[in-house]
Write a protein that holds these residues in place. Structure first.
Motif, PDB file in Angstrom:
ATOM      1  N   ASN A  10      44.951  12.521 -88.867  1.00 14.87           N
ATOM      2  CA  ASN A  10      45.284  11.114 -88.619  1.00 14.87           C
ATOM      3  C   ASN A  10      46.676  10.742 -89.127  1.00 14.87           C
ATOM      4  N   ASN A  11      47.485  11.738 -89.434  1.00 20.81           N
ATOM      5  CA  ASN A  11      48.811  11.435 -89.967  1.00 20.81           C
ATOM      6  C   ASN A  11      49.677  10.787 -88.892  1.00 20.81           C
ATOM      7  N   GLU A  12      49.954   9.517 -89.081  1.00 19.04           N
ATOM      8  CA  GLU A  12      50.668   8.769 -88.047  1.00 19.04           C
ATOM      9  C   GLU A  12      52.139   9.175 -87.959  1.00 19.04           C
ATOM     10  N   LYS A  13      52.721   9.566 -89.090  1.00 18.98           N
ATOM     11  CA  LYS A  13      54.131   9.987 -89.066  1.00 18.98           C
ATOM     12  C   LYS A  13      54.306  11.195 -88.152  1.00 18.98           C
ATOM     13  N   LYS A  69      52.338  11.955 -85.581  1.00 20.03           N
ATOM     14  CA  LYS A  69      52.123  11.515 -84.206  1.00 20.03           C
ATOM     15  C   LYS A  69      53.365  10.818 -83.653  1.00 20.03           C
ATOM     16  N   ILE A  70      53.953   9.951 -84.470  1.00 18.35           N
ATOM     17  CA  ILE A  70      55.183   9.282 -84.050  1.00 18.35           C
ATOM     18  C   ILE A  70      56.294  10.308 -83.873  1.00 18.35           C
ATOM     19  N   ALA A 123      48.766   6.865 -79.704  1.00 20.73           N
ATOM     20  CA  ALA A 123      48.813   6.364 -81.074  1.00 20.73           C
ATOM     21  C   ALA A 123      48.626   4.844 -81.101  1.00 20.73           C
ATOM     22  N   SER A 127      45.022   3.846 -80.893  1.00 26.48           N
ATOM     23  CA  SER A 127      44.139   4.322 -81.947  1.00 26.48           C
ATOM     24  C   SER A 127      43.522   3.142 -82.690  1.00 26.48           C
ATOM     25  N   PRO A 179      46.687   1.167 -85.290  1.00 26.47           N
ATOM     26  CA  PRO A 179      48.107   1.487 -85.078  1.00 26.47           C
ATOM     27  C   PRO A 179      48.995   0.639 -85.982  1.00 26.47           C
ATOM     28  N   THR A 180      50.090   1.208 -86.419  1.00 24.28           N
ATOM     29  CA  THR A 180      51.012   0.498 -87.302  1.00 24.28           C
ATOM     30  C   THR A 180      52.181  -0.091 -86.521  1.00 24.28           C
ATOM     31  N   VAL A 233      54.390   2.504 -84.768  1.00 24.19           N
ATOM     32  CA  VAL A 233      53.931   2.997 -83.464  1.00 24.19           C
ATOM     33  C   VAL A 233      54.399   2.055 -82.367  1.00 24.19           C
TER      34      VAL A 233
END
Length: 315
Positions: free
Chosen positions: A197-200, A202-203, A225, A228, A231-232, A235
């Motif tokens: 789940n590491n968003e960094k 994915k981005i 992303a 999801s 999302p931050t 993203v």
């Protein structure tokens, strides 16, 4: 519209002028803090990563001493994301607006919960002091743009301490600087194997595909992303970047606005919304968007840039 070309030239010239002025006056700051477990005990040998995609250098690493303390020096002013990670614990992230003048930056405290990748022995026999020295040496190679040497140094650390999978972010960044995009994506995927789940990561995959010129793959990665569970703002912002690169200004504006709505104190998407208006040749719209950015923080460096652009456009 006959006024559009000189309007765009004037605006772009103003942007270049203020951006270089901001770089020339840049200073650095220091952030320190502690990393503890849920019982309040200090965690020795935890790794703290500081990241800011708009800064140069854009990433720093540090490790904690016997009392769980860390210190990172050399940070540019602006918003930084700090991630603490230690073998046997789940990682924790936090954001801080780093100041380079005036009062010291407040200390940060991370409280890590048990349940991360591997036992404490995952340090592989490396002491915190040795690990800090190796990370510092690797960062110096990276900051000196010695990409191959930096990659080798980071991989050597990762081989000895595989629990520190966040190092893959630095490896990927070095590959991106070398324009070895497939290798960069490979490094991000290595991180996702241990932290799905590491968003960094994915981005990073999305933006690497954008740099590679594969807009479809970039859009697909960031769209997933964005859909999801949580999302931050990053993203949304980066998906806006891809839409803008595809020439879809209205779609880009939608995602930049979502990023701005996610954090009313974040100036970056507001500046991009101004660029969308600039791209359309809408002088009044550009000025209004820049004024919104200034209203967020009138004393910031970004606000100073926006004021200079507005002044140029009003001439």
């Amino acid at each position: 519209m006959p006024h559009r070309v000189p309007f765009l030239r004037a605006a772009c010239a103003a942007l270049v002028m203020v951006l270089f002025a901001g770089i020339a006056s840049a200073q650095t700051g220091r952030v320190g803090g502690t990393v503890k477990d849920e019982g309040g005990q200090p965690i020795k040998g935890a790794t703290i990563t500081a990241e800011n995609p708009n800064a140069s250098p854009n990433s720093f690493t540090a490790t904690t001493d016997d009392k769980g303390r860390f210190s990172i020096i050399g940070l540019r002013s602006g918003g930084w994301t700090f991630t603490a990670q230690a073998p046997g614990f789940a990682s924790e992230s936090g954001k801080a607006n780093v100041q380079t003048i005036g009062a010291p930056n407040p200390p940060m405290t991370f409280t890590l919960k048990k349940g991360g990748a591997g036992p404490a022995s995952a340090l592989g026999g490396t002491t915190p002091k040795e690990l800090q020295a190796e990370l510092t040496a690797a960062d110096q190679l990276y900051n000196g743009q010695k990409w191959d040497d930096a990659i080798a140094a980071y991989k050597a650390i990762l081989t000895k301490t595989p629990a520190l999978s966040m190092i893959n972010l630095q490896i990927a960044a070095a590959y991106r600087n070398k324009k070895e995009y497939d290798n960069a994506i490979g490094a991000y995927n290595d991180l996702l194997k241990s932290d799905p789940n590491n968003e960094k990561a994915k981005i990073g995959i999305g933006m690497t595909n954008l740099e590679k010129g594969d807009l479809a793959a970039a859009e697909d990665a960031l769209q997933k992303a964005a859909e999801s569970q949580s999302p931050t703002r990053e993203v949304f912002y980066n998906l806006g970047e891809v839409k803008f690169a595809k020439g879809q200004a209205d779609e880009a504006a939608k995602w930049f606005q979502k990023a701005a709505d996610s954090d009313a104190t974040w100036e970056k998407p507001l500046f991009k919304l101004a660029l969308v208006q600039l791209n359309k040749g809408d002088k009044d719209g550009t000025i209004k968007a820049l004024e919104k950015e200034i209203a967020v923080d009138p004393t910031s460096q970004e606000a100073a840039q926006a004021k200079a652009v507005i002044e140029q456009l009003k001439k």
